[in-house]
Design a protein around this motif. Sequence first.
Motif, PDB file in Angstrom:
ATOM      1  N   MET A  49      -0.323  -3.106   6.502  1.00 14.84           N
ATOM      2  CA  MET A  49       0.626  -2.920   5.406  1.00 14.84           C
ATOM      3  C   MET A  49       1.932  -3.657   5.675  1.00 14.84           C
ATOM      4  O   MET A  49       2.481  -4.330   4.787  1.00 14.84           O
ATOM      5  N   GLU A  50       2.444  -3.558   6.881  1.00 13.99           N
ATOM      6  CA  GLU A  50       3.724  -4.180   7.197  1.00 13.99           C
ATOM      7  C   GLU A  50       3.617  -5.698   7.370  1.00 13.99           C
ATOM      8  O   GLU A  50       4.611  -6.412   7.215  1.00 13.99           O
ATOM      9  N   ALA A  51       2.422  -6.177   7.665  1.00 14.19           N
ATOM     10  CA  ALA A  51       2.250  -7.627   7.796  1.00 14.19           C
ATOM     11  C   ALA A  51       2.364  -8.339   6.449  1.00 14.19           C
ATOM     12  O   ALA A  51       2.846  -9.472   6.365  1.00 14.19           O
ATOM     13  N   ASP A  52       1.912  -7.662   5.369  1.00 15.84           N
ATOM     14  CA  ASP A  52       1.987  -8.253   4.031  1.00 15.84           C
ATOM     15  C   ASP A  52       1.988  -7.119   3.010  1.00 15.84           C
ATOM     16  O   ASP A  52       0.956  -6.809   2.413  1.00 15.84           O
ATOM     17  N   PRO A  53       3.139  -6.481   2.797  1.00 14.61           N
ATOM     18  CA  PRO A  53       3.186  -5.312   1.910  1.00 14.61           C
ATOM     19  C   PRO A  53       2.669  -5.594   0.502  1.00 14.61           C
ATOM     20  O   PRO A  53       1.957  -4.763  -0.073  1.00 14.61           O
ATOM     21  N   LEU A  54       3.030  -6.730  -0.075  1.00 12.43           N
ATOM     22  CA  LEU A  54       2.611  -7.017  -1.440  1.00 12.43           C
ATOM     23  C   LEU A  54       1.095  -7.079  -1.548  1.00 12.43           C
ATOM     24  O   LEU A  54       0.489  -6.505  -2.457  1.00 12.43           O
ATOM     25  N   ARG A  55       0.479  -7.749  -0.601  1.00 10.89           N
ATOM     26  CA  ARG A  55      -0.981  -7.826  -0.623  1.00 10.89           C
ATOM     27  C   ARG A  55      -1.606  -6.454  -0.421  1.00 10.89           C
ATOM     28  O   ARG A  55      -2.572  -6.097  -1.109  1.00 10.89           O
ATOM     29  N   PHE A  56      -1.068  -5.666   0.511  1.00  9.40           N
ATOM     30  CA  PHE A  56      -1.648  -4.364   0.814  1.00  9.40           C
ATOM     31  C   PHE A  56      -1.653  -3.474  -0.422  1.00  9.40           C
ATOM     32  O   PHE A  56      -2.653  -2.814  -0.723  1.00  9.40           O
ATOM     33  N   PHE A  57      -0.535  -3.453  -1.156  1.00  7.07           N
ATOM     34  CA  PHE A  57      -0.405  -2.525  -2.273  1.00  7.07           C
ATOM     35  C   PHE A  57      -1.042  -3.041  -3.565  1.00  7.07           C
ATOM     36  O   PHE A  57      -1.388  -2.232  -4.430  1.00  7.07           O
ATOM     37  N   THR A  58      -1.201  -4.345  -3.707  1.00 13.66           N
ATOM     38  CA  THR A  58      -1.645  -4.874  -4.999  1.00 13.66           C
ATOM     39  C   THR A  58      -3.052  -5.446  -5.009  1.00 13.66           C
ATOM     40  O   THR A  58      -3.592  -5.714  -6.085  1.00 13.66           O
TER      41      THR A  58
END
Length: 393
Positions: A49-58
Amino acid sequence: MSVPPPPDPIAGARLLFSLDPAVSHLNHGSFGAVPIVAQRAQQRLRDEMEADPLRFFTQGLVDRVAHARRHLAGFLGADPDGAALTTNATTGVAVVLQSLGLRPGDEVLTTDHGYGAVEFSVHRECRRTGATHRVLPVPLAATAEEIVQLVRSGLRPGRTRLLVVDQLTSATAKLFPVAAIVGVAREHGVSVLVDAAHAPGMLPATVRSIGADFWVGNLHKWGYAPRGTAILAVAPQWRERIEPLVVSWEQEAGFPGRLEWQATADYTPWLSAPVGLYTLRTLGVDQVRAHNAALAAYGQRVLGDALGVPPADLPAPGGPSVAMRIVPLPAGLASTVDAARALQTRIAERLATQVAITSWNGRGWLRLCGQVYNSAEEYDRLAVRLPALLDQR
């Protein structure tokens, strides 16, 4: 009468947890304990999640949550499409209460064994809507048949809108015959919410076999999931009426998505919860249940003997899979909530032992649990040291 021997320990189980070895953790029922493997799985998800928040959530998070839900619901014997992940049982109760559409003249019925935070939630919703809250007393020694009869007599058809009943009570470790209670309530046209906070992982009954309108249980206690993992199961006729406490972007998706998606919430406990269940299954679900129940029974007898409580005066076990037991404290001790909390803190600080001290019906009770990381020596040690501490009051 001699104390029966404790169960044989489950080899290697203690090493699966990161608990402080200097403390005796005899209160699994309050906040559980997360196996190391589940902790690491959750940390990997946090790193992702912290490596790429936008990708993780979307990108795919909704589907990942649904996949975890299906896994957990299958273990509980619940309909995966009729269940929603939530943070804890108390939250699930609040969701149900505010979705009912209570009105003046409606009544919510609970028992005097109910969990304190749930009682607060019922009070608040009744104040907000003009409904009333009534508490049904249930004696600690009441049999399953007596409980069913008390409920039958306590319902007010046409007025009682919701019955909230615990599957296994927190304060008194009493097992309620929830399936039979649901049957009686249905005869009278009353909806039932089962607070099953302690059921997942400990008790064998499935959600389907209980048949309640609403059932909510925590997996972060006896299911070894990371904290903040619970399931709310809802009967088909209620699903489209269930509304989240906070509206977010999945609102139009309907149940369960509208309840599960809470924007930037931390979903890593849910996604790693199946790893906790994997640990339980690896140890053997039936073996763990039998071990924990037997160890809690041993601890109850040892503590009861140390405090001079005759075996006949120890509350009877709630059932073969109940891994929580209570021991009555000397009269005058922990008779209020504040006094109970103070005594629990003293025991933790002076005896390096975590137990639950509760005040129920004006009497203080010590609640202890059995878990695979516990040993008989921990209960023996507490039994030797506790009487002197209590004498210092």
